[in-house]
Design an enzyme around this catalytic site. Sequence first.
Site, PDB file in Angstrom:
ATOM      1  N   HIS A  10       0.748  -1.202   0.124  1.00 45.38           N
ATOM      2  CA  HIS A  10      -0.073  -0.086  -0.104  1.00 45.38           C
ATOM      3  C   HIS A  10       0.892   1.334  -0.086  1.00 45.38           C
ATOM      4  O   HIS A  10       0.479   2.440  -0.216  1.00 45.38           O
ATOM      5  CB  HIS A  10      -0.892  -0.174   1.192  1.00 45.38           C
ATOM      6  CG  HIS A  10      -2.417   0.625   0.860  1.00 45.38           C
ATOM      7  ND1 HIS A  10      -2.450   1.746   0.133  1.00 45.38           N
ATOM      8  CD2 HIS A  10      -3.533   0.317   1.261  1.00 45.38           C
ATOM      9  CE1 HIS A  10      -3.635   1.926   0.020  1.00 45.38           C
ATOM     10  NE2 HIS A  10      -4.451   0.947   0.770  1.00 45.38           N
ATOM     11  N   ASP A  44      -1.890   2.119  -4.615  1.00 48.05           N
ATOM     12  CA  ASP A  44      -3.315   2.249  -3.936  1.00 48.05           C
ATOM     13  C   ASP A  44      -4.312   1.158  -4.705  1.00 48.05           C
ATOM     14  O   ASP A  44      -4.278   0.367  -5.464  1.00 48.05           O
ATOM     15  CB  ASP A  44      -3.774   3.559  -4.358  1.00 48.05           C
ATOM     16  CG  ASP A  44      -3.096   4.829  -3.834  1.00 48.05           C
ATOM     17  OD1 ASP A  44      -2.362   4.579  -2.634  1.00 48.05           O
ATOM     18  OD2 ASP A  44      -2.740   5.718  -4.384  1.00 48.05           O
TER      19      ASP A  44
END
Length: 540
Positions: A513, A517
């Site tokens: 992450h 995204d």
Amino acid sequence: MATKVTMPRLSDTMTEGTVASWLKKVGDTVKEGDILAEIETDKATMEFESFNAGTLLYIGIQEGETAKVDSLLAIIGKEGEDISALISGGDVPAAEAPKTEAPAPVETPATTSQPPAALPKGVIVVTMPRLSDTMTEGTVATWLKKVGDEVKEGDILAEIETDKATMEFESFNSGTLLSIGINEGQSAPVDSVLAIIGPAGTDVTGIAENFKKGDTAPAPVAEAPKAAEPAASQQPVAESTGRIFASPLAKQIAKDKGINLSQIKGTGENGRITKSDVENFTPGAVQASTPTAAPAAVETVQAPSVRPFVPAGETSSEVIKNSQMRKTIAKRLSESIFTAPHFYLTIEVNMDEAMKSRGAINNIPDTKVSFNDMVIKASAMALRKHPKVNSQWHEDAITINHHINIGVAVAVEDGLVVPVLRFTDQMSLTQIGSNVKDLAGKAKSKKLQPVEMEGSTFTVSNLGMFGIQSFTSIINQPNSAILSVGAIEEKPVVRNGQIVVGNTMMLTLACDHRTVDGATGAQFLQTLRQFLENPVTMLA
């Protein structure tokens, strides 16, 4: 005026090089453009030409020796010119070429941490080599020489298990094997005393014990014969598993020429294939029969894992020593899962058209493509459209790779290795299939070289062949994502408002992450699905 020639930087990642062979000797006339030597880099064996003309007055790095970039390689000048000042001011001791010892090859097998004067004449301390960029210790898998054996330069001394593979370790020196410092099955840090080579009958008592590098207490000389006993039978064992003995340069030349080493009969010690064997090879020679049996031989190693009979009511357990590969897997995966914030995205893909396309492709003679090859090709093309998934995290910046190197997870006896397909997006389906088959075969027979497992930008892991419907994987750092591929299942699906029989496959993308995204990962999977559901688009 004499000119110093230094170890060149022949690739963007090269930090040191090994002199594979000298094509000129001291006293030879050198013209501008002449090939001085063949240099092994971290990527290939390359010819190194001279940019100067004159006489080769001095060789600073002998064949088989390794030195850092910019170390003194040679001196070219006028015949009879005094070069003592250049030698003393270089990276090597002031000595004639045949006896040169460069301090730069700290990581080569022939290095010693003691001045030559501290050792008996002709004695060389061989240390545990650093055979991969991440290696900190090694395990001696097999000794192919025993104490008292004669050793020639280029002979295979032992097989060393690193954190990435089991590799043949050849001697850069000639003499008699006087002592073995690390017995079979033992592990030791890089630079620990591995062996001592020198003139027959030389007393080397105390040399290993007084050697300063390494934290391991090597086995005393008196105990060395115990480790040597099983070595006598190692050559037949190596032949039975299909291991091909060849020099690094011979392997590189064969790879460049597309020659299968199993077709070549070696003229070196114990049938070892040399550079001249490859260069003189004529296609059509009788093929060796042993390699065809190699995969079966590798698989049978797993037989001891069968649970032994245990009487009712009795407890039983087995302690298995962690291999270097298993230790590294544990370390890397722990670092990945605890440092990279993982999240997972799953998508179901209609594989009906992919199955039809694969069937049509495999009807072409001498062509074999797997569903995994199709997933790899589709992934490479999807990465081209979504480069953020093809990235790496650094504390101060994110690197987005514009080249696509896909790592393919391969299960082996000791764990998992990830050979890399370089520039995957530029490969055809058949090229991907051929390369995956070749790399997987090398992995299972422990012939993968470290360079073949480096540089991945994305990873594919497939457990569908084992009937696993879906699963999640831990990211192979420093990649930002890994794709988990499940099995193709035949089941009822809805098509145009009707329930019909269809074939689907689950794909799960694990993302870091910090770099990827959720929307980015989802768009990548959508593109990947489009390629797999319409395989003809992958040919555009």
